[in-house]
Design a protein around this motif. Structure first.
Motif, mmCIF file in Angstrom:
data_model
loop_
_atom_site.group_PDB
_atom_site.id
_atom_site.type_symbol
_atom_site.label_atom_id
_atom_site.label_comp_id
_atom_site.label_asym_id
_atom_site.label_seq_id
_atom_site.Cartn_x
_atom_site.Cartn_y
_atom_site.Cartn_z
ATOM 1 N N UNK A 7 0.827 -1.210 0.000
ATOM 2 C CA UNK A 7 0.000 0.000 0.000
ATOM 3 C C UNK A 7 0.861 1.259 0.000
ATOM 4 N N UNK A 8 1.914 1.262 0.813
ATOM 5 C CA UNK A 8 2.774 2.438 0.887
ATOM 6 C C UNK A 8 3.498 2.686 -0.437
ATOM 7 N N UNK A 9 3.993 1.647 -1.072
ATOM 8 C CA UNK A 9 4.741 1.845 -2.313
ATOM 9 C C UNK A 9 3.802 2.234 -3.465
ATOM 10 N N UNK A 10 2.553 1.804 -3.422
ATOM 11 C CA UNK A 10 1.577 2.303 -4.400
ATOM 12 C C UNK A 10 1.442 3.822 -4.261
ATOM 13 N N UNK A 11 1.325 4.293 -3.015
ATOM 14 C CA UNK A 11 1.230 5.733 -2.773
ATOM 15 C C UNK A 11 2.524 6.432 -3.193
ATOM 16 N N UNK A 12 3.667 5.851 -2.834
ATOM 17 C CA UNK A 12 4.957 6.453 -3.170
ATOM 18 C C UNK A 12 5.144 6.550 -4.678
ATOM 19 N N UNK A 13 4.687 5.541 -5.405
ATOM 20 C CA UNK A 13 4.790 5.567 -6.872
ATOM 21 C C UNK A 13 4.021 6.752 -7.441
ATOM 22 N N UNK A 14 2.817 6.966 -6.927
ATOM 23 C CA UNK A 14 2.019 8.111 -7.382
ATOM 24 C C UNK A 14 2.714 9.428 -7.024
ATOM 25 N N UNK A 15 3.318 9.496 -5.837
ATOM 26 C CA UNK A 15 3.989 10.726 -5.416
ATOM 27 C C UNK A 15 5.191 11.050 -6.307
ATOM 28 N N UNK A 16 5.959 10.023 -6.694
ATOM 29 C CA UNK A 16 7.133 10.286 -7.523
ATOM 30 C C UNK A 16 6.724 10.705 -8.936
ATOM 31 N N UNK A 17 5.667 10.112 -9.473
ATOM 32 C CA UNK A 17 5.168 10.577 -10.765
ATOM 33 C C UNK A 17 4.674 12.014 -10.662
ATOM 34 N N UNK A 18 4.043 12.341 -9.533
ATOM 35 C CA UNK A 18 3.557 13.697 -9.267
ATOM 36 C C UNK A 18 4.704 14.710 -9.280
ATOM 37 N N UNK A 19 5.909 14.259 -8.928
ATOM 38 C CA UNK A 19 7.068 15.150 -8.971
ATOM 39 C C UNK A 19 7.331 15.645 -10.391
ATOM 40 N N UNK A 211 6.123 15.471 -3.277
ATOM 41 C CA UNK A 211 6.411 14.245 -4.000
ATOM 42 C C UNK A 211 7.672 13.555 -3.521
ATOM 43 N N UNK A 212 8.619 14.352 -3.022
ATOM 44 C CA UNK A 212 9.897 13.798 -2.573
ATOM 45 C C UNK A 212 9.728 12.858 -1.374
ATOM 46 N N UNK A 213 8.626 12.988 -0.655
ATOM 47 C CA UNK A 213 8.367 12.027 0.430
ATOM 48 C C UNK A 213 8.235 10.613 -0.135
ATOM 49 N N UNK A 214 7.631 10.502 -1.326
ATOM 50 C CA UNK A 214 7.554 9.199 -1.980
ATOM 51 C C UNK A 214 8.886 8.786 -2.554
ATOM 52 N N UNK A 215 9.640 9.753 -3.052
ATOM 53 C CA UNK A 215 10.959 9.498 -3.651
ATOM 54 C C UNK A 215 11.903 8.877 -2.620
ATOM 55 N N UNK A 216 12.040 9.545 -1.470
ATOM 56 C CA UNK A 216 12.962 9.071 -0.443
ATOM 57 C C UNK A 216 12.322 8.071 0.509
ATOM 58 N N UNK A 217 11.121 8.392 0.983
ATOM 59 C CA UNK A 217 10.443 7.468 1.893
ATOM 60 C C UNK A 217 10.105 6.149 1.225
ATOM 61 N N UNK A 218 9.748 6.192 -0.051
ATOM 62 C CA UNK A 218 9.421 4.972 -0.778
ATOM 63 C C UNK A 218 10.627 4.101 -1.038
#
Length: 393
Positions: A7-19, A211-218
């Motif tokens: 679930x977290x990596x699905x969200x992180x993937x969306x965040x990095x694309x959002x970047x 978006x960087x929260x997904x980049x690094x946190x993911x």
């Protein structure tokens, strides 16, 4: 498969694309002349589309395939052959790991856009970006993240290169390629035009920060304390670098600018990226504090002393920031000096050689630079047949 991790990596993937879409596009688009903003949007958007297809076809296999060597992953996973919804990569569905890494393969060549806006041929952008992702970015991913020659047990021994989320893989490679293209292109004919829409720049930078929260946190690839720490230190570094950049502007010019403070944010984010899985909040405070001043001075050196028109300061912010953060991993004892400096050197030389060769090759196939009339009148109308505003300056 772990449901929380997935679930977290699905969200992180969306965040990095959002970047990239729309964050980077708005950040870069606001910095150029009004008559070129749509060309920047088009370049970033088209790169996102092309990299997605190429990552599926060959990129993922080159980076994370298991049938190659220490230099590349082979072609055993091209077009995701043999991978379905049940295939796992650690605790994640491999198809999700593919998608998460795809967003990195999108933003890395998209970062290079900032070096050549307002004067480059659109065909060259697509040809260079596609080849560069496959021949430069994907092999470097394999070397460091795919178990290749710079990873643990590789040429630097048991403790290989430490790069949590892309200081070398993303920021150094993009920064060096940006410098190579900027030198090959030569300077713009309108060097002193101010950003046409600082509001776009602010909005884009804010989107990049989130978006960087997904980049690094993911990049922890798990929903755990490590991901939470990576997210937190990312934020602290970004905030601190924003403040030191603005303070340094006040010291030098008497005023702190909006474009300056948000550029400081990006400097802090780039600098913490490689270290975000290895440091705590106090170390992040130091990394961000130094990054805001270091990257601003790098902008001055490249623009004013070296006279290189890296239009939107890709190398000074991303390249210098990523290199600095990578070195700080050794400073704080989370990696060896030999591996960190050696990794920077190996990837730096490789990126320079491949980027230079591709610039020369692609220029033989499609024009590197638009003609003078197109550059003066703006790329939006001449290249894409559209204009962003009724009266674009």
């Amino acid at each position: 498969m772990n449901g929380a991790d997935t679930a977290w990596i699905i969200v992180a993937t969306a965040l990095v694309l959002f970047m990239s879409l729309p964050g980077l596009a708005l950040f870069y688009g606001g910095l150029v002349r009004a008559r070129n903003v749509l060309s920047v949007f088009m370049q970033v958007y088209a790169i996102a589309c092309l990299m997605s297809v190429l990552w599926l076809a060959f990129g993922y296999s080159i980076a994370f395939g298991e049938g190659g060597s220490g230099y590349w992953g082979g072609l055993g996973k091209m077009f995701l052959i043999g991978i379905d919804a049940e295939s796992l990569s650690g605790t994640l569905p491999e198809i999700l790991f593919f998608a998460f890494q795809m967003t990195f393969a999108i933003i890395t060549p998209a970062l290079i856009v900032g070096a050549y806006v307002e004067r480059i041929g659109f065909g060259f952008v697509l040809l260079f970006s596609g080849l560069w992702m496959l021949l430069c970015y994907a092999p470097v991913v394999h070397w460091i993240w795919g178990g290749g020659m710079l990873a643990d047990g590789g040429i630097f021994g048991e403790t290989g290169v430490r790069d949590f989320a892309g200081g070398i893989v993303v920021h150094e490679t993009a920064g060096i390629a940006a410098l190579v293209i900027a030198v090959a292109l030569g300077p713009r004919r309108h060097m002193t035009t101010p950003p046409h829409n600082p509001g776009y720049v602010f909005i884009g930078a804010a989107m990049l920060w989130v978006g960087w929260f997904g980049f690094n946190g993911g990049s922890q690839l798990a929903a755990d304390g490590g991901a939470a720490m990576a997210l937190t230190v990312t934020h602290i570094s970004a905030a601190t670098a924003s403040l030191t950049w603005a303070l340094w502007e006040v010291v030098k010019y008497g005023k702190a600018s909006l474009v300056g403070i948000v550029t400081g944010t990006i400097a802090g984010l780039a600098s913490i990226t490689p270290a975000s899985g290895f440091v705590g909040p106090l170390e992040a405070l130091l990394i961000g504090g130094v990054a805001g001043i270091l990257c601003q001075e790098a902008v001055t050196v490249i623009r004013n002393k070296l006279k290189i028109d890296d239009t939107l300061d890709v190398f000074a912010v991303h390249g210098v920031g990523g290199i600095f953060g990578t070195i700080m991993i050794a400073v704080f004892g989370a990696g060896t000096w030999a591996a960190q400096l050696g990794g920077l050197a190996v990837v730096g030389v490789f990126t320079f050689v491949v980027s230079y060769a591709l610039v020369k090759l692609c220029a033989l196939i499609t024009p590197l630079r638009v003609d003078q009339e197109t550059e003066v009148n703006g790329l939006d109308l001449a290249v894409h047949g559209e204009r962003a505003y009724d009266h674009a300056s």
